[in-house]
Write a protein that holds these residues in place. Structure first.
Motif, mmCIF file in Angstrom:
data_model
loop_
_atom_site.group_PDB
_atom_site.id
_atom_site.type_symbol
_atom_site.label_atom_id
_atom_site.label_comp_id
_atom_site.label_asym_id
_atom_site.label_seq_id
_atom_site.Cartn_x
_atom_site.Cartn_y
_atom_site.Cartn_z
ATOM 1 N N LEU A 1 7.532 2.215 4.001
ATOM 2 C CA LEU A 1 7.469 1.342 2.465
ATOM 3 C C LEU A 1 6.606 -0.009 2.770
ATOM 4 O O LEU A 1 5.679 -0.225 1.935
ATOM 5 N N VAL A 2 6.984 -0.582 3.684
ATOM 6 C CA VAL A 2 6.200 -1.953 3.979
ATOM 7 C C VAL A 2 4.897 -1.711 4.426
ATOM 8 O O VAL A 2 3.829 -2.325 3.903
ATOM 9 N N GLY A 3 4.418 -0.714 5.154
ATOM 10 C CA GLY A 3 3.156 -0.430 5.428
ATOM 11 C C GLY A 3 2.438 0.105 4.332
ATOM 12 O O GLY A 3 1.102 -0.411 4.008
ATOM 13 N N GLY A 4 3.187 0.981 3.376
ATOM 14 C CA GLY A 4 2.353 0.981 2.121
ATOM 15 C C GLY A 4 1.889 -0.133 1.078
ATOM 16 O O GLY A 4 0.977 -0.118 0.699
ATOM 17 N N ARG B 1 -3.739 -5.275 1.196
ATOM 18 C CA ARG B 1 -4.778 -5.925 2.060
ATOM 19 C C ARG B 1 -5.563 -4.810 2.488
ATOM 20 O O ARG B 1 -6.695 -5.253 3.402
ATOM 21 N N GLU B 2 -5.471 -3.664 2.309
ATOM 22 C CA GLU B 2 -6.294 -2.442 2.840
ATOM 23 C C GLU B 2 -6.472 -2.528 4.407
ATOM 24 O O GLU B 2 -7.415 -2.344 4.957
ATOM 25 N N SER B 3 -5.012 -2.916 4.923
ATOM 26 C CA SER B 3 -4.905 -2.946 6.459
ATOM 27 C C SER B 3 -5.088 -1.524 7.060
ATOM 28 O O SER B 3 -3.889 -0.786 6.837
ATOM 29 N N ALA B 4 -5.846 -1.315 7.990
ATOM 30 C CA ALA B 4 -5.930 0.167 8.660
ATOM 31 C C ALA B 4 -4.781 0.090 9.638
ATOM 32 O O ALA B 4 -4.085 1.108 9.679
#
Lengths: 236, 43
Positions: free
Chosen positions: A59-62, A68-71
């Protein structure tokens, strides 16, 4: 390949799991009603907690990815979904093997069991989206949305035993008036939860490094087969 | 009691199987990286 800190954490989690197994089998008393089969409780519930934690990471990663479009966030979410699915499978299988001697059946369409199966399907779908969609931003965005929307089922699973009184037992640890377990069982459960969470963290860290290696190989492969395209991209 | 042992054996098989899968993934990607690096060096 793996840092010494990670190797140490892996060794620590294996030792903790062995200690938890010893506590569950040797230290915790036998349940007066169910007998020895109640010892399934320690890892069954711990696996469920570890799955909740892994899905919270998804959830947090999504959210971070969409923001931020963080890879890195996308990579962490992808790895956590796999570990969460593994822990949900462990929880379901152990639960079914506990249900048979107590309820007489491996499976029943009880609210807790059904919502957990739906949770399993949501995150299997998440991994399927990642595999089927065109790799890159589109797949990451779709998966982030599935990971965020899918998390809605976690509180449904957790509170299903309170909202719908069906066959699965109600809350034992978060019951009104404190945990309904003798101290020995509570200690054994505490050690098991910590050890399973440590294992989850180690698996996530290893899976993350494997993902990094795959990305490095894919970048090298692209360069090996299409050096002109890579050179053009670099020149841009 | 048999269900207790089967349940824990199933958990060990599932988690152990996943660990073996990760080891296989690491081996596969490492050999691919070595092959690609060798190809780069000889190019």
């Amino acid at each position: 390949m793996f840092s010494s800190r990670l190797q140490l954490a892996a060794a620590g989690s294996v030792l903790a799991l062995l200690a938890a197994g010893a506590m569950a089998f040797l230290y915790a008393p036998k349940d007066a009603l169910q007998g020895d089969v109640q010892r399934i409780f320690y890892f069954h519930v711990s696996a469920a907690i570890a799955a909740y934690a892994a899905f919270a990471v998804v959830l947090v990663g999504g959210v971070v990815y969409l923001w931020r479009e963080s890879a890195v966030a996308d990579r962490v979410a992808r790895c956590a979904a796999e570990i969460g699915l593994l822990m949900t499978t462990v929880c379901l299988v152990m639960g079914m093997l506990w249900a048979k001697p107590i309820w007489g059946v491996f499976w029943t369409w009880d609210a807790r069991l059904t919502s957990t199966l739906v949770l399993w399907m949501i995150y299997a779908g998440y991994l399927l989206v990642r595999r089927v969609a065109e790799p890159g931003r589109q797949a990451a965005r779709l998966a982030a949305v599935v990971g965020i929307v899918g998390f809605v089922d976690v509180p449904v699973v957790h509170f299903s035993v309170t909202w719908w009184r069906t066959l699965h037992p109600g809350p034992v640890l978060s019951a009104a008036g404190g945990p309904q377990l003798p101290p020995e069982m509570l200690y054994a459960f505490g050690v098991t939860v910590v050890s399973v969470l440590a294992l989850t963290f180690v698996l996530l860290a290893v899976r993350y490094r494997v993902e990094l290696l795959f990305e490095a190989a894919a970048a090298l492969r692209a360069d090996a087969f299409e050096p002109r395209r890579t050179a053009a991209l670099v020149a841009e | 009691v048999i269900y207790l042992y089967i349940a824990y054996a199933a958990a060990v098989v599932l988690i152990g199987g996943y660990v073996l899968y990760l080891i296989a993934q690491v081996r596969s990607v490492r050999s691919e990286l070595e092959e690609l690096e060798r190809r780069f060096r000889t190019r």
